[in-house]
Design an enzyme around this catalytic site. Structure first.
Site, PDB file in Angstrom:
ATOM      1  N   PHE A  21      -3.379   3.962  15.298  1.00 61.42           N
ATOM      2  CA  PHE A  21      -3.633   4.940  14.196  1.00 61.42           C
ATOM      3  C   PHE A  21      -5.052   4.431  13.029  1.00 61.42           C
ATOM      4  O   PHE A  21      -4.801   3.297  13.134  1.00 61.42           O
ATOM      5  CB  PHE A  21      -2.454   5.154  13.299  1.00 61.42           C
ATOM      6  CG  PHE A  21      -1.763   5.808  13.592  1.00 61.42           C
ATOM      7  CD1 PHE A  21      -1.075   6.002  14.811  1.00 61.42           C
ATOM      8  CD2 PHE A  21      -1.491   7.138  13.342  1.00 61.42           C
ATOM      9  CE1 PHE A  21      -0.058   6.619  15.669  1.00 61.42           C
ATOM     10  CE2 PHE A  21      -0.892   7.900  13.964  1.00 61.42           C
ATOM     11  CZ  PHE A  21      -0.417   8.491  15.044  1.00 61.42           C
ATOM     12  N   ASP A  65      -4.424  -6.209   5.599  1.00 61.95           N
ATOM     13  CA  ASP A  65      -5.334  -7.021   6.272  1.00 61.95           C
ATOM     14  C   ASP A  65      -4.998  -7.803   5.620  1.00 61.95           C
ATOM     15  O   ASP A  65      -5.655  -9.313   6.274  1.00 61.95           O
ATOM     16  CB  ASP A  65      -6.320  -6.159   5.741  1.00 61.95           C
ATOM     17  CG  ASP A  65      -6.867  -5.141   6.799  1.00 61.95           C
ATOM     18  OD1 ASP A  65      -6.242  -5.070   7.831  1.00 61.95           O
ATOM     19  OD2 ASP A  65      -7.161  -4.662   6.034  1.00 61.95           O
ATOM     20  N   LYS A 111     -10.340  -3.111  19.727  1.00 60.10           N
ATOM     21  CA  LYS A 111      -9.220  -3.755  19.284  1.00 60.10           C
ATOM     22  C   LYS A 111      -8.627  -3.373  20.923  1.00 60.10           C
ATOM     23  O   LYS A 111      -7.704  -3.642  21.457  1.00 60.10           O
ATOM     24  CB  LYS A 111      -7.682  -3.040  18.324  1.00 60.10           C
ATOM     25  CG  LYS A 111      -8.045  -2.722  17.296  1.00 60.10           C
ATOM     26  CD  LYS A 111      -6.920  -2.789  16.624  1.00 60.10           C
ATOM     27  CE  LYS A 111      -7.406  -2.708  14.795  1.00 60.10           C
ATOM     28  NZ  LYS A 111      -6.500  -3.557  14.264  1.00 60.10           N
ATOM     29  N   ASN A 169       0.666  -1.244   0.064  1.00 62.83           N
ATOM     30  CA  ASN A 169      -0.286  -0.095   0.478  1.00 62.83           C
ATOM     31  C   ASN A 169       1.085   1.465   0.253  1.00 62.83           C
ATOM     32  O   ASN A 169       1.855   1.179  -0.496  1.00 62.83           O
ATOM     33  CB  ASN A 169      -0.430   0.220   1.199  1.00 62.83           C
ATOM     34  CG  ASN A 169       0.064  -0.189   2.746  1.00 62.83           C
ATOM     35  OD1 ASN A 169       0.687   0.798   2.373  1.00 62.83           O
ATOM     36  ND2 ASN A 169      -0.247  -1.255   3.464  1.00 62.83           N
ATOM     37  N   LYS A 184       8.045 -17.503 -10.892  1.00 59.72           N
ATOM     38  CA  LYS A 184       7.567 -16.097 -11.341  1.00 59.72           C
ATOM     39  C   LYS A 184       5.513 -16.513 -12.595  1.00 59.72           C
ATOM     40  O   LYS A 184       6.872 -17.961 -13.012  1.00 59.72           O
ATOM     41  CB  LYS A 184       8.629 -15.345 -11.740  1.00 59.72           C
ATOM     42  CG  LYS A 184       8.129 -14.290 -12.620  1.00 59.72           C
ATOM     43  CD  LYS A 184       8.220 -13.379 -13.451  1.00 59.72           C
ATOM     44  CE  LYS A 184       8.399 -12.249 -13.916  1.00 59.72           C
ATOM     45  NZ  LYS A 184       8.897 -12.267 -15.191  1.00 59.72           N
ATOM     46  N   PRO A 208      -3.192 -11.531  10.399  1.00 56.79           N
ATOM     47  CA  PRO A 208      -2.836 -11.394  11.725  1.00 56.79           C
ATOM     48  C   PRO A 208      -3.342  -9.654  12.516  1.00 56.79           C
ATOM     49  O   PRO A 208      -2.621  -9.277  11.679  1.00 56.79           O
ATOM     50  CB  PRO A 208      -1.374 -12.351  12.322  1.00 56.79           C
ATOM     51  CG  PRO A 208      -0.616 -12.148  12.081  1.00 56.79           C
ATOM     52  CD  PRO A 208      -1.342 -12.021  10.458  1.00 56.79           C
ATOM     53  N   ASP A 209      -3.621  -9.733  13.982  1.00 57.17           N
ATOM     54  CA  ASP A 209      -3.694  -8.543  14.139  1.00 57.17           C
ATOM     55  C   ASP A 209      -3.091  -7.529  14.272  1.00 57.17           C
ATOM     56  O   ASP A 209      -3.112  -8.544  15.769  1.00 57.17           O
ATOM     57  CB  ASP A 209      -5.498  -8.104  14.416  1.00 57.17           C
ATOM     58  CG  ASP A 209      -5.176  -6.374  14.005  1.00 57.17           C
ATOM     59  OD1 ASP A 209      -4.626  -5.559  15.316  1.00 57.17           O
ATOM     60  OD2 ASP A 209      -6.833  -5.828  14.311  1.00 57.17           O
TER      61      ASP A 209
HETATM   62  N1  CTP Z   1      -3.222  -2.851  12.593  1.00 54.11           N
HETATM   63  C1  CTP Z   1      -1.871  -4.236  13.214  1.00 54.11           C
HETATM   64  N2  CTP Z   1      -2.169  -5.296  12.189  1.00 54.11           N
HETATM   65  C2  CTP Z   1      -3.403  -5.049  11.304  1.00 54.11           C
HETATM   66  C3  CTP Z   1      -4.350  -4.119  10.921  1.00 54.11           C
HETATM   67  C4  CTP Z   1      -4.244  -2.966  11.499  1.00 54.11           C
HETATM   68  O1  CTP Z   1      -1.699  -3.790  13.659  1.00 54.11           O
HETATM   69  N3  CTP Z   1      -3.613  -6.738  10.601  1.00 54.11           N
HETATM   70  C5  CTP Z   1      -3.072  -1.839  13.600  1.00 54.11           C
HETATM   71  C6  CTP Z   1      -2.798  -0.456  12.749  1.00 54.11           C
HETATM   72  O2  CTP Z   1      -0.748  -0.172  12.607  1.00 54.11           O
HETATM   73  C7  CTP Z   1      -3.616   0.637  13.254  1.00 54.11           C
HETATM   74  C8  CTP Z   1      -4.604   0.157  13.654  1.00 54.11           C
HETATM   75  O3  CTP Z   1      -3.949  -1.601  13.710  1.00 54.11           O
HETATM   76  O4  CTP Z   1      -2.689   0.871  14.105  1.00 54.11           O
HETATM   77  C9  CTP Z   1      -6.074   0.306  12.782  1.00 54.11           C
HETATM   78  O5  CTP Z   1      -5.588  -0.250  11.490  1.00 54.11           O
HETATM   79  P1  CTP Z   1      -6.760  -0.059   9.849  1.00 54.11           P
HETATM   80  O6  CTP Z   1      -5.644  -0.311   9.098  1.00 54.11           O
HETATM   81  O7  CTP Z   1      -6.858   1.714  10.165  1.00 54.11           O
HETATM   82  O8  CTP Z   1      -7.991  -0.852  10.661  1.00 54.11           O
HETATM   83  P2  CTP Z   1      -8.086  -2.086   9.750  1.00 54.11           P
HETATM   84  O9  CTP Z   1      -7.928  -2.641  11.652  1.00 54.11           O
HETATM   85  O10 CTP Z   1      -7.264  -3.161   9.392  1.00 54.11           O
HETATM   86  O11 CTP Z   1      -9.520  -1.518   9.569  1.00 54.11           O
HETATM   87  P3  CTP Z   1      -9.941  -1.713   8.725  1.00 54.11           P
HETATM   88  O12 CTP Z   1      -9.572  -2.122   7.235  1.00 54.11           O
HETATM   89  O13 CTP Z   1     -11.046  -1.940   8.379  1.00 54.11           O
HETATM   90  O14 CTP Z   1     -10.368  -0.062   8.216  1.00 54.11           O
END
Ligand code: CTP
Length: 410
Positions: free
Chosen positions: A331, A285, A349, A216, A295, A313-314
């Protein structure tokens, strides 16, 4: 965006002693004045063998002081006058001989005299050594470094690398930009002194095959600014960075990763020993469910390939759900309904604080406008909502995080 003047209103006495590194001090003066400081240069006799007072006067805009018998001072007390006006004395380069003099409290030239005569509480002394590696590693010099620190001086560097004598090793003076960064950090409030702060930054890159992947637009600038601001505030900072080409802020421990899984693997073992965790990374995500070993070729294929994706993973949620989590800050980069989305993420979260910003328009920029959101309240940063440079925002956020963390402790 207006230029940040990190040393606005500061008056610096810059002392030069004998060393080839005097040429770097010319550039250092330029950087100091560009950052808003006024600079009074003081040179020993040995320094004048390497660079002339004419050059240093032209760059600082002030006559250089080279003698304690300078008749321009009405009371003939340059050492008292100069050290009373200064916010700091920086000796750069500091030769081995000059450091020995400082340790002994000798005062037979104007620079050592004014270092001794300075009011220590109001006028700190910063010393940037510059010498051959054998001189630097000599027990006598190392004893002097320890003694100087015990006497309250701050030692800047030295750096490692090629030396003027042709040898390679420890002892070269820091580069002017590094000296500047250290001096600016020195003047910042120490709201996170001794705390451990872990930060994720940048995008992640999720490979499809050995040459392609999903990523991204995150530039990592906000996370790197936060890492610098946390280090300036006195914290021990570890920065887990996705693929970005940004210089590591001084004093920050950096770990480079590519994928979300690698970021999680780098974060989790550290997380429990941290005081604060700030997740600025734009973690992908999803990732391709399978990684092609080779390739993926177009040859002969009429139909474009399709990919199954699987969820990453989040990282923030994983840290926040640890039994004893650090103070967690998220953020939220959104394209609309900032407050609503940010607060929903905060609750989902289970974190105490989230910082919202309108994503696509700020990616890659040097400035930003933030919304600081907790479970009950929110406010804009800066208060007027006008885009401000990311380091200024990061410094303000660090103060806010320090206060909130303190208040959240049982
Ligand atoms: N984050 C993370 N790990 C992920 C996704 C997000 O640690 N896999 C953290 C980001 O670093 C940020 C926060 O979660 O601090 C929110 O990330 P964001 O991408 O805005 O939100 P998402 O939880 O991915 O939700 P969405 O994509 O639905 O906006």
């Amino acid at each position: 965006m207006s230029e940040r003047l990190d040393l606005h209103g500061k008056h610096i006495v810059l002392g030069l002693t004998g060393g080839v590194a005097c040429y770097k001090s010319a550039e250092f003066v330029r950087l100091l004045t560009k950052a808003g400081a006024t600079v009074q240069v003081v040179m020993t006799e040995a320094a004048q063998a390497f660079i002339t007072p004419v050059t240093m006067q032209a760059l600082s805009g002030l006559p250089v002081v080279t003698s304690q018998w300078d008749a321009r001072e009405p009371n003939n007390m340059a050492h008292i006058n100069l050290s009373r006006e200064a916010d700091a004395i920086v000796v750069a380069p500091a030769s081995a001989d000059f450091m020995a003099k400082l340790v002994q409290g000798r005062a037979d030239d104007v620079l050592s005299l004014l270092c001794l005569a300075r009011p220590r509480a109001a006028c700190p002394l910063l010393v940037a050594p510059a010498m051959n590696r054998e001189m630097w590693s000599h027990p006598a010099t190392q004893r002097n470094v320890t003694a100087l620190e015990q006497d309250g001086a701050m030692i800047l560097g030295p750096g490692v690398g090629d030396q003027a004598c042709g040898e390679v090793g420890d002892g070269r003076m820091l580069e002017p930009a590094e000296l500047l960064e250290d001096l600016i950090a020195f003047f910042q409030p120490k709201s996170l002194q001794w705390l451990r702060v872990l930060i994720t930054a940048g995008p992640t890159f999720e490979p499809i095959d050995p040459v392609r992947g999903i990523t991204n637009h995150s530039s990592g600038k906000m996370g790197f600014a936060l890492a610098r601001a946390a280090a300036e505030a006195g914290a021990q900072v570890t920065l887990i960075a996705g693929p970005v080409h940004l210089p590591t802020p001084r004093g920050v421990q950096r770990v480079d990763v590519m994928t979300a899984q690698q970021m999680l693997d780098a974060v989790l073992p550290l997380a429990t020993s941290q005081d604060v965790f700030i997740a600025t990374a734009a973690v992908a995500d999803w990732r391709p469910a399978t990684l092609s070993q080779h390739k993926i070729k177009k040859e002969g294929k009429k139909v474009a390939p399709t990919f199954e994706l699987t969820e990453n993973p989040d990282i923030l949620a994983a840290v926040a759900s640890l039994p004893k989590p650090p103070y967690c800050v998220g953020f939220a980069a959104e394209s609309e309904n900032l407050l609503e989305h940010a607060r929903a993420k905060l609750l989902r979260k289970q974190i105490p604080l989230i910082i919202g910003n309108l994503g696509p328009s700020t990616f890659g920029r040097d400035d930003n406008a933030l919304l600081v959101v907790d479970a009950q309240a929110h406010h804009a940063l800066p208060a007027d909502g006008a885009p401000t440079d990311k380091l200024t925002l990061a410094r303000a956020l660090m103060q806010e995080i320090a206060t909130r963390r303190q208040a959240s402790k049982p």
